[in-house]
Structure formats: structure tokens, C-alpha cells
Design an enzyme around this catalytic site. Structure first.
Site, short mmCIF file in Angstrom:
data_model
loop_
_atom_site.label_atom_id
_atom_site.label_comp_id
_atom_site.label_asym_id
_atom_site.label_seq_id
_atom_site.Cartn_x
_atom_site.Cartn_y
_atom_site.Cartn_z
N TYR A 79 38.26 -29.04 -48.79
CA TYR A 79 37.86 -27.56 -48.72
C TYR A 79 36.99 -27.30 -47.46
O TYR A 79 36.63 -28.07 -46.91
CB TYR A 79 36.87 -27.20 -49.78
CG TYR A 79 36.31 -25.96 -49.61
CD1 TYR A 79 36.52 -24.91 -50.34
CD2 TYR A 79 35.13 -25.96 -49.00
CE1 TYR A 79 36.07 -23.51 -50.29
CE2 TYR A 79 34.24 -24.44 -48.95
CZ TYR A 79 34.83 -23.41 -49.49
OH TYR A 79 34.27 -21.99 -49.41
N GLU A 88 38.10 -19.18 -44.89
CA GLU A 88 37.96 -20.16 -46.01
C GLU A 88 39.30 -20.79 -46.31
O GLU A 88 40.38 -20.05 -46.40
CB GLU A 88 37.60 -19.69 -47.24
CG GLU A 88 37.49 -20.58 -48.49
CD GLU A 88 36.85 -19.88 -49.82
OE1 GLU A 88 35.89 -20.32 -50.19
OE2 GLU A 88 37.90 -19.09 -50.55
#
Length: 376
Positions: free
Chosen positions: A101, A185
């Protein structure tokens, strides 16, 4: 300004971030043609501005063009948390060896930027933060110095990502700055079996105040509940619960969300009809909430001031008349207090609508809505 995944990936590709080969399709036939061009198994991904696509069936694999057309036919038009998938992203299926992530975002509390990186990707970051907060590396980024190659290497090393991921982190920061984004993101950022780092997904939120510096062309049809609410002048935010909430005034709505949560249920939305709402505004708000398939019950919590309770009651009655049978499926719990509350309660009592239940207190109304949402 939130972007769709395919738009975010277009920005990624422009800044040298590896992404799977693919294109967006608006019809099943287009999906078939793209799959044929790619010449490999593909993934069909619903393009909606919300999470939970996989759980909702909005991400599907297809071994070839015919299957791609079939799967795209199932996904296009699908409703995912109040968002309609008008397009799908058709891209080469990429098998991850490891999932990570990575995100950069504006940290308003600190007046700067925040990097969030984890060696555990592929799950919702909120869930990871709750279950294993130490798994997420959080580093404040100095707006003056930003993220250079050395900073990116330190971020990757601290989070346990391979050294090859550092270059992608540096380029994600480049997207953040060059495109005037407030959020960039990737979840998951993957390492493939042949050790390539690839952005398998992408989420970008652009700062609309910087539009004058760019040639963005990201206008989309008003297909989400937020878009439809905005078109009606309503202050609405979609949430993930089952109890729809309407109130007058942001403070009262926030308090109502807390009380619903305290009653053991999760709110499905934030909807503030404002301090001087008319019957039409109330009707518009109820129509938006009842259009959300996740809603199992509705709580209308109004303290009459500028907004008179009789106007709210008339709005509820008007909305239910317009909705007809669509307004019968889910109970509506109403708590009215303040200006013209007695008149409002009388209007609802005389209407005798089978969906409406009146409860005199805020706590009692929240408990009733929570119980009804649970099917009790």
C-alpha cells in the site's frame, strides 16, 4: 475532484509509473475488442468512485474476448453503493507475488503532506489501521523538500518494500505535486513474480481550486447519489451503513450519526437539509436516501427553528406520494421537535402512511431506526 481508476492510471502512466496494459470500455462489444487487442486473460473492473467493487461483483476475470464481453455485460449498469458503473476498465490480468500500500495526502492538521506506506496491501486501509496500526508507516513530508530518490528509498526500506518500489514512490510524489492532487493512493501496489513493481489500482483526488492551471477534462454524468444530491443543492455524503439519516443543521446531523452508532447501527449517509429547508427540499432529501439500496431504515431528526416542523412533515408526505410503492419498502422514523412540532406531528398522523413511525425523542428514534434496519 475524485478521478475514476482509469483516469488515475492515465496520470500514472504519464509520470512513468508502471500500470497494466488496458483501456476503458462503455459497451460489452468494446470490452471484447480491447480484450482481443491485448491478447491475454483480462480483468473487467467497474469504474465507480467508491470502494467495495470486488465484494459487489464489480471486478471479474475473463480468459478471452468472448468472456470479456459476457462479464462486461454483467458489470456495466451495475449499482455499487449508489454508484452506477457506466464504464469498465479492461486490462491485462496481472498476478501479484506481493501486495503493498502506498499513498501521499494533504495533512491539514499538520499543514503539510503525509506519506503512508505498508507492506500489507490489498485490503481496506481503514481495516488495516484498526487491526494492525503498526503495519502502516506514516512519515510527514516537508513541502519544501518533498520526496526525492533518497527519501523514497528510506520510505520503502522503513515499510519493508523492495528497493525497486522506491522509484515508484518518488514518481507517485511527482503526480501529487505536478497534478495538484490532495490524495494519490495505490492499493495494491504489487511486486510481480518477475520482480516488476506495478500499480494495480489507483485513486487520485485533485484540488479543484487548481483547475485554472490544468486542462482537466474529467466532467462525468451525474450518476452517483452524491452527484444527484449536489444537483438538488443538498449537502450529502454517502457512508457504508444501513440507517439513512436526515437532519437540519450540520451539528444536529453529526450528533444523530453518533446516536445511531450508539444504538448499534451504522449510518448510511450524512444529509443536512439546512436551516431553512422547504417541503420540497425535504422531499428531495428523502428521495435521495430511498434511492440508496443499502438503506434499510430512515431516521428523520429535525429540531424546528427557521425550518418549521410542519414544512418538514409536508415534505415527507409529498415525497412518499411521489414515490408511491417505492416508498413502502423501508420504514421511516421521524422525530420532530421545536417550531411547529405539534402541527408537523399532526400532519404525519393524519397522512397515516404505513412506512412512517413517529418517536418523540432523539435516542428513542435512533434505537427504533437501528432495530428496524436490523430487521427486528
Amino acid at each position: 475532484m475524485d478521478l475514476y481508476e482509469y483516469q488515475a492510471k492515465e496520470l500514472f502512466g504519464r509520470h512513468g509509473i508502471p500500470i497494466p496494459a488496458g483501456r476503458v470500455a462503455a459497451t460489452p462489444q468494446e470490452a471484447r475488442a480491447i480484450a482481443a487487442e491485448l491478447g491475454a486473460p483480462v480483468v473487467i473492473k467497474a469504474q465507480v468512485k467508491t470502494g467495495g467493487r470486488g465484494k459487489a461483483g464489480g471486478i471479474r476475470t475473463a480468459p478471452g474476448p468472448a468472456a470479456a464481453e459476457d462479464e462486461a455485460g454483467h458489470v456495466i449498469g451495475m449499482d455499487i453503493k449508489g454508484h452506477t458503473a457506466h464504464r469498465v476498465l479492461v486490462e491485462t490480468a496481472t498476478v501479484p507475488f506481493e501486495e503493498y500500500y502506498a499513498a501521499f495526502l494533504v495533512d491539514r492538521a499538520e499543514g503539510g503532506f503525509l506519506a503512508m506506506v505498508s507492506a500489507q496491501g490489498g485490503m481496506e486501509i481503514e481495516e488495516l489501521a484498526a487491526t494492525d496500526p503498526d503495519a502502516i508507516v506514516r512519515v510527514q513530508i516537508d513541502p519544501e523538500t518533498g520526496v526525492d530518490a533518497e527519501t523514497a528509498r528510506q520510505l520503502a526500506a522503513k515499510a519493508g518494500l523492495p528497493e525497486a518500489a522506491a522509484q515508484v514512490l518518488e514518481r507517485l510524489w511527482r503526480v501529487m505535486v505536478a497534478e495538484d492532487a490532495v490524495l494519490v493512493e495505490v492499493n495494491p501496489l504489487i511486486c510481480t513474480t518477475d520482480q516488476r513493481i506495478v500499480a494495480l489500482d489507483g485513486k487520485v483526488t485533485l484540488d479543484g481550486n487548481a483547475a485554472y492551471r490544468h486542462s482537466w477534462e474529467y466532467a462525468e454524468p451525474a450518476d452517483s447519489l452524491e452527484d444527484r444530491a449536489r444537483a438538488k443543492g443538498l449537502n450529502y455524503v454517502k457512508l457504508d451503513g444501513r440507517v439513512g439519516v436526515i437532519g437540519n443543521g450540520a451539528g444536529l446531523v453529526m450528533s444523530t450519526l453518533d446516536v445511531v452508532a450508539g444504538a448499534g447501527a451504522a449510518p448510511a449517509n450524512f444529509l443536512d437539509i439546512g436551516g431553512g429547508a422547504s417541503a420540497q427540499v425535504m422531499a428531495d432529501g428523502l428521495e435521495i436516501i430511498l434511492a440508496d439500496p443499502d438503506v434499510r431504515s430512515v431516521l428523520v431528526n429535525v429540531f424546528g427553528g427557521i425550518t418549521a416542523c410542519d414544512a418538514v412533515a409536508n415534505g415527507i408526505v409529498t415525497a412518499l406520494e411521489l414515490l408511491g410503492e417505492r416508498g413502502l419498502g423501508r420504514p421511516i422514523v421521524v422525530r420532530l421537535d421545536g417550531n411547529n412540532a405539534e402541527a408537523g406531528r399532526r400532519i404525519l398522523s393524519e397522512a397515516r402512511h404505513p412506512a412512517v413511525r413517529q418517536v418523540p425523542t432523539m435516542d428513542g428514534a435512533a434505537e427504533t431506526a437501528a432495530r428496524l434496519a436490523a430487521g427486528a
